[in-house]
Design a protein around this motif. Structure first.
Motif, short mmCIF file in Angstrom:
data_model
loop_
_atom_site.label_atom_id
_atom_site.label_comp_id
_atom_site.label_asym_id
_atom_site.label_seq_id
_atom_site.Cartn_x
_atom_site.Cartn_y
_atom_site.Cartn_z
N LEU A 15 0.82 -1.21 0.00
CA LEU A 15 0.00 0.00 0.00
C LEU A 15 0.86 1.26 0.00
CD1 LEU A 15 -2.84 -0.94 2.49
CD2 LEU A 15 -3.04 -0.56 0.05
N ALA A 16 1.98 1.23 0.69
CA ALA A 16 2.84 2.40 0.77
C ALA A 16 3.49 2.71 -0.57
CB ALA A 16 3.91 2.19 1.83
N HIS A 17 3.69 1.72 -1.42
CA HIS A 17 4.38 1.94 -2.70
C HIS A 17 3.43 2.08 -3.88
CE1 HIS A 17 8.32 1.57 -0.97
NE2 HIS A 17 7.96 0.44 -0.38
N GLN A 18 2.13 2.12 -3.62
CA GLN A 18 1.19 2.32 -4.71
C GLN A 18 1.26 3.76 -5.17
OE1 GLN A 18 -2.68 1.18 -3.40
NE2 GLN A 18 -2.39 -0.95 -3.98
N PRO A 19 1.28 3.98 -6.48
CA PRO A 19 1.30 5.36 -6.97
C PRO A 19 -0.02 6.06 -6.68
CG PRO A 19 1.02 3.83 -8.78
CD PRO A 19 1.25 3.01 -7.55
N SER A 20 0.04 7.38 -6.55
CA SER A 20 -1.19 8.13 -6.31
C SER A 20 -2.08 8.04 -7.55
CB SER A 20 -0.87 9.58 -5.99
OG SER A 20 -0.26 10.20 -7.09
N GLU A 21 -3.33 8.26 -7.34
CA GLU A 21 -4.30 8.16 -8.42
C GLU A 21 -4.09 9.25 -9.46
OE1 GLU A 21 -9.08 8.37 -8.74
OE2 GLU A 21 -8.21 7.31 -7.03
N VAL A 22 -4.18 8.87 -10.72
CA VAL A 22 -4.01 9.80 -11.83
C VAL A 22 -5.40 10.14 -12.37
CG1 VAL A 22 -3.06 10.10 -14.14
CG2 VAL A 22 -1.77 8.85 -12.41
N ALA A 23 -5.63 11.43 -12.57
CA ALA A 23 -6.91 11.91 -13.11
C ALA A 23 -6.73 12.24 -14.58
CB ALA A 23 -7.38 13.14 -12.34
N TYR A 24 -7.68 11.83 -15.40
CA TYR A 24 -7.64 12.07 -16.84
C TYR A 24 -8.84 12.90 -17.27
CZ TYR A 24 -4.19 8.32 -17.04
OH TYR A 24 -3.08 7.56 -16.85
N ASP A 25 -8.70 13.53 -18.42
CA ASP A 25 -9.80 14.25 -19.05
C ASP A 25 -10.76 13.20 -19.62
OD1 ASP A 25 -11.52 15.81 -20.51
OD2 ASP A 25 -10.00 16.58 -21.89
N HIS A 26 -11.92 13.02 -18.97
CA HIS A 26 -12.84 11.98 -19.41
C HIS A 26 -13.62 12.36 -20.67
CE1 HIS A 26 -15.51 14.43 -16.86
NE2 HIS A 26 -16.47 14.00 -17.63
N LEU A 27 -13.50 13.59 -21.14
CA LEU A 27 -14.18 14.01 -22.36
C LEU A 27 -13.27 13.96 -23.59
CD1 LEU A 27 -16.18 17.07 -21.00
CD2 LEU A 27 -16.99 14.74 -21.39
N TRP A 28 -12.02 13.54 -23.39
CA TRP A 28 -11.04 13.55 -24.48
C TRP A 28 -11.48 12.66 -25.65
CZ3 TRP A 28 -7.84 9.76 -26.65
CH2 TRP A 28 -6.89 10.25 -27.54
N ALA A 29 -11.98 11.48 -25.37
CA ALA A 29 -12.38 10.56 -26.45
C ALA A 29 -13.51 11.17 -27.28
CB ALA A 29 -12.78 9.21 -25.88
N ALA A 30 -14.46 11.81 -26.62
CA ALA A 30 -15.56 12.45 -27.34
C ALA A 30 -15.04 13.61 -28.20
CB ALA A 30 -16.62 12.95 -26.36
N ASP A 31 -14.09 14.37 -27.67
CA ASP A 31 -13.50 15.47 -28.45
C ASP A 31 -12.73 14.93 -29.65
OD1 ASP A 31 -14.54 17.29 -26.68
OD2 ASP A 31 -12.66 17.57 -25.58
N LEU A 32 -12.04 13.81 -29.47
CA LEU A 32 -11.31 13.19 -30.58
C LEU A 32 -12.28 12.72 -31.66
CD1 LEU A 32 -8.62 12.22 -31.76
CD2 LEU A 32 -8.97 10.07 -30.52
N ARG A 33 -13.38 12.08 -31.23
CA ARG A 33 -14.39 11.64 -32.21
C ARG A 33 -14.97 12.83 -32.96
NH1 ARG A 33 -15.59 8.00 -28.14
NH2 ARG A 33 -17.26 9.31 -27.31
N SER A 34 -15.20 13.93 -32.26
CA SER A 34 -15.74 15.12 -32.92
C SER A 34 -14.78 15.66 -33.97
CB SER A 34 -16.02 16.22 -31.89
OG SER A 34 -17.10 15.88 -31.09
#
Length: 185
Positions: A15-34
């Motif tokens: 648990l001590a060596h787990q990387p912190s959570e990474v946040a992503y742009d969840h609208l990126w795929a929709a923008d790419l499709r557009s």
């Protein structure tokens, strides 16, 4: 008393060596499709107009295809991600990354497309669209926490007002969304 080979120690170390959570742009795929759809529609319209005019040739078709590819490259959305202490924006050719725990300045550039310009103590510079942060609360949360770390360190000398205004804007948009979803608008 614990033994040296206690399995709980392994769990704590894992648990001590787990990387912190990474946040992503969840609208990126929709923008790419557009951007793909817009480019395909442009190519289709150009080919249809050329065909109706009776001037469609292989070379003109190749020219229209090249124009559609350039249009796609212009519209290609950068992929924004944030983790503890960093914010990154990846385009087609390169990734720009800054250390958000060591921010020096945050500025908002107004114009046709509003941009948020962030600089760190290591010379890194990153431009992102504030709408990405508004649409992705986890990204904003990561940036805001690290900006507070920078301010507490004293490295953030310019931009606290910009971050406060952005925070207020995000709070307004979040409240508006909550009212809309709950039917109170």
């Amino acid at each position: 008393m614990r033994h040296a080979d206690d399995p709980r120690d392994d769990a704590v170390r894992a648990l001590a060596h787990q990387p912190s959570e990474v946040a992503y742009d969840h609208l990126w795929a929709a923008d790419l499709r557009s951007s793909i759809h817009c480019s395909a529609v442009l190519l289709s319209l150009l080919l249809v107009i050329d065909w109706v005019a009776g001037s469609c040739t292989l070379w003109r078709g190749a020219l229209w295809a090249a124009l559609a590819v350039v249009f796609f490259l212009v519209l290609f959305p950068p992929r924004v991600a944030a983790g503890e202490g960093w914010l990154a924006s990846r385009g087609l050719l390169r990734e720009r990354r800054i250390h958000t725990g060591h921010l020096v300045s945050v500025r908002c550039l107004d114009g046709v497309g509003q941009r948020l310009v962030l600089r760190d103590t290591f010379g890194g510079r990153l431009e992102i669209d504030p709408r990405v942060l508004i649409a992705n609360p986890p990204l904003w949360h990561r940036l805001n926490e690290d900006a507070h770390v920078s301010a507490n360190r004293g490295s953030l000398t310019c931009g606290t007002i910009t971050l406060l205004r952005l925070s207020q804007r995000i709070d307004r948009e979040t409240a508006r969304t909550v009212f809309k979803v709950s039917g109170l608008e």
